[in-house]
Design an enzyme around this catalytic site. Structure first.
Site, PDB file in Angstrom:
ATOM      1  N   CYS A  97      11.860  -7.031   1.528  1.00 13.20           N
ATOM      2  CA  CYS A  97      13.396  -5.924   1.989  1.00 13.20           C
ATOM      3  C   CYS A  97      13.831  -5.768   2.979  1.00 13.20           C
ATOM      4  O   CYS A  97      13.017  -7.033   4.043  1.00 13.20           O
ATOM      5  CB  CYS A  97      12.798  -4.288   1.810  1.00 13.20           C
ATOM      6  SG  CYS A  97      11.436  -3.913   3.264  1.00 13.20           S
ATOM      7  N   CYS A 102      11.210  -5.493   6.081  1.00  9.87           N
ATOM      8  CA  CYS A 102      10.099  -6.757   6.154  1.00  9.87           C
ATOM      9  C   CYS A 102      11.190  -8.017   6.927  1.00  9.87           C
ATOM     10  O   CYS A 102      10.546  -8.340   7.492  1.00  9.87           O
ATOM     11  CB  CYS A 102       9.599  -7.086   5.424  1.00  9.87           C
ATOM     12  SG  CYS A 102       8.421  -5.795   4.373  1.00  9.87           S
ATOM     13  N   GLU A 161       4.649  -7.779   2.674  1.00  6.01           N
ATOM     14  CA  GLU A 161       4.620  -8.547   3.782  1.00  6.01           C
ATOM     15  C   GLU A 161       4.766  -7.880   5.176  1.00  6.01           C
ATOM     16  O   GLU A 161       3.789  -8.776   6.032  1.00  6.01           O
ATOM     17  CB  GLU A 161       6.736  -9.126   3.658  1.00  6.01           C
ATOM     18  CG  GLU A 161       6.528  -9.700   3.023  1.00  6.01           C
ATOM     19  CD  GLU A 161       7.016  -8.805   1.526  1.00  6.01           C
ATOM     20  OE1 GLU A 161       7.012  -7.865   1.318  1.00  6.01           O
ATOM     21  OE2 GLU A 161       7.893  -9.186   0.425  1.00  6.01           O
ATOM     22  N   ILE A 207       0.806  -1.366   0.529  1.00  7.01           N
ATOM     23  CA  ILE A 207       0.030   0.255  -0.262  1.00  7.01           C
ATOM     24  C   ILE A 207       0.864   1.154   0.013  1.00  7.01           C
ATOM     25  O   ILE A 207       1.878   1.125   1.238  1.00  7.01           O
ATOM     26  CB  ILE A 207      -1.016   0.014   1.438  1.00  7.01           C
ATOM     27  CG1 ILE A 207      -1.511  -1.390   1.328  1.00  7.01           C
ATOM     28  CG2 ILE A 207      -2.106   1.069   1.307  1.00  7.01           C
ATOM     29  CD1 ILE A 207      -2.953  -1.854   1.228  1.00  7.01           C
ATOM     30  N   GLU A 208       1.000   1.995  -1.137  1.00  5.65           N
ATOM     31  CA  GLU A 208       1.925   2.985  -1.333  1.00  5.65           C
ATOM     32  C   GLU A 208       1.385   4.120  -1.137  1.00  5.65           C
ATOM     33  O   GLU A 208      -0.329   4.499  -0.705  1.00  5.65           O
ATOM     34  CB  GLU A 208       2.562   3.537  -2.403  1.00  5.65           C
ATOM     35  CG  GLU A 208       3.207   2.183  -2.816  1.00  5.65           C
ATOM     36  CD  GLU A 208       3.522   2.339  -3.852  1.00  5.65           C
ATOM     37  OE1 GLU A 208       3.189   3.136  -5.194  1.00  5.65           O
ATOM     38  OE2 GLU A 208       4.848   0.993  -4.589  1.00  5.65           O
TER      39      GLU A 208
HETATM   40  N1  THU Z   1       7.774  -3.872  -1.831  1.00  2.00           N
HETATM   41  C1  THU Z   1       7.196  -5.403  -1.526  1.00  2.00           C
HETATM   42  O1  THU Z   1       5.635  -4.727  -0.828  1.00  2.00           O
HETATM   43  N2  THU Z   1       7.328  -5.911  -1.099  1.00  2.00           N
HETATM   44  C2  THU Z   1       8.686  -6.664  -1.710  1.00  2.00           C
HETATM   45  O2  THU Z   1       9.214  -7.977  -1.138  1.00  2.00           O
HETATM   46  C3  THU Z   1       9.491  -5.695  -2.233  1.00  2.00           C
HETATM   47  C4  THU Z   1       9.111  -4.181  -2.486  1.00  2.00           C
HETATM   48  C5  THU Z   1       6.484  -3.118  -1.858  1.00  2.00           C
HETATM   49  C6  THU Z   1       6.881  -1.208  -2.128  1.00  2.00           C
HETATM   50  C7  THU Z   1       7.098  -0.935  -2.676  1.00  2.00           C
HETATM   51  O3  THU Z   1       5.544  -0.345  -3.087  1.00  2.00           O
HETATM   52  C8  THU Z   1       7.268  -1.739  -4.477  1.00  2.00           C
HETATM   53  O4  THU Z   1       7.633  -2.853  -3.901  1.00  2.00           O
HETATM   54  C9  THU Z   1       7.844  -1.365  -5.077  1.00  2.00           C
HETATM   55  O5  THU Z   1       9.050  -0.821  -4.140  1.00  2.00           O
END
Ligand code: THU
Length: 137
Positions: A90, A93, A58, A46-47
């Site tokens: 990341c 997470c 995650e 969710i951005e």
């Molecule tokens: N992102 C994740 O949700 N999980 C990951 O394992 C890697 C990155 C998301 C964060 C951001 O919304 C988008 O992917 C680009 O980085």
């Protein structure tokens, strides 16, 4: 854990990625946690227009599970359907995930069924020297 069970979990992560809110990165991610009672809890990334507030799939899944009363999980699958290679969780997470499951917990991630990585939480987050400070609950 059977590979077929992990692939089932991966399918659920893929479905969860459809609820991603990612208008800035245009990179949907879905995560699926297998809980001790056999149920599955999912999450999506969710951005936010203030980019630093974005939440990964995650952590969405972990926080949803914890909010529902769960305290640990048995397996994790992550789907990054728009990537052309498997994208692992990341660093933030990895730290959060290790709060709620032991090092041997199986994890798989991938862009599609034919391009997957199978690993464990301990491999993703080695030398977890603060683990003994974690709570027992
Ligand atoms: N992102 C994740 O949700 N999980 C990951 O394992 C890697 C990155 C998301 C964060 C951001 O919304 C988008 O992917 C680009 O980085």
């Amino acid at each position: 854990m059977e590979k077929s069970q992990m692939m089932e979990l991966f399918e659920k992560a893929k479905v969860a990625s459809k609820n991603s809110y990612s208008p800035y990165s245009k990179f949907p991610v879905g995560a699926a946690l297998l809980m001790e009672d056999g149920s599955v809890v999912t999450g999506a990334n969710i951005e936010n227009r203030s980019f630093g507030l974005s939440n990964c799939a995650e952590r969405s899944a972990v926080f949803t599970a914890l909010s529902a009363g769960y305290r640990t999980f048995k397996a994790l699958a992550i789907a990054t359907p728009k990537a052309d290679y498997p994208v692992g969780p990341c660093g933030a997470c990895r730290q959060v995930l290790t709060e709620f499951a032991p090092a041997g917990t199986p994890v798989c991630f991938g862009a599609s069924e034919d391009n997957m990585v199978f690993t464990t939480l301990g491999e993703l987050y080695p030398y977890d020297s603060l683990h003994e400070l974690g709570s027992d609950t």
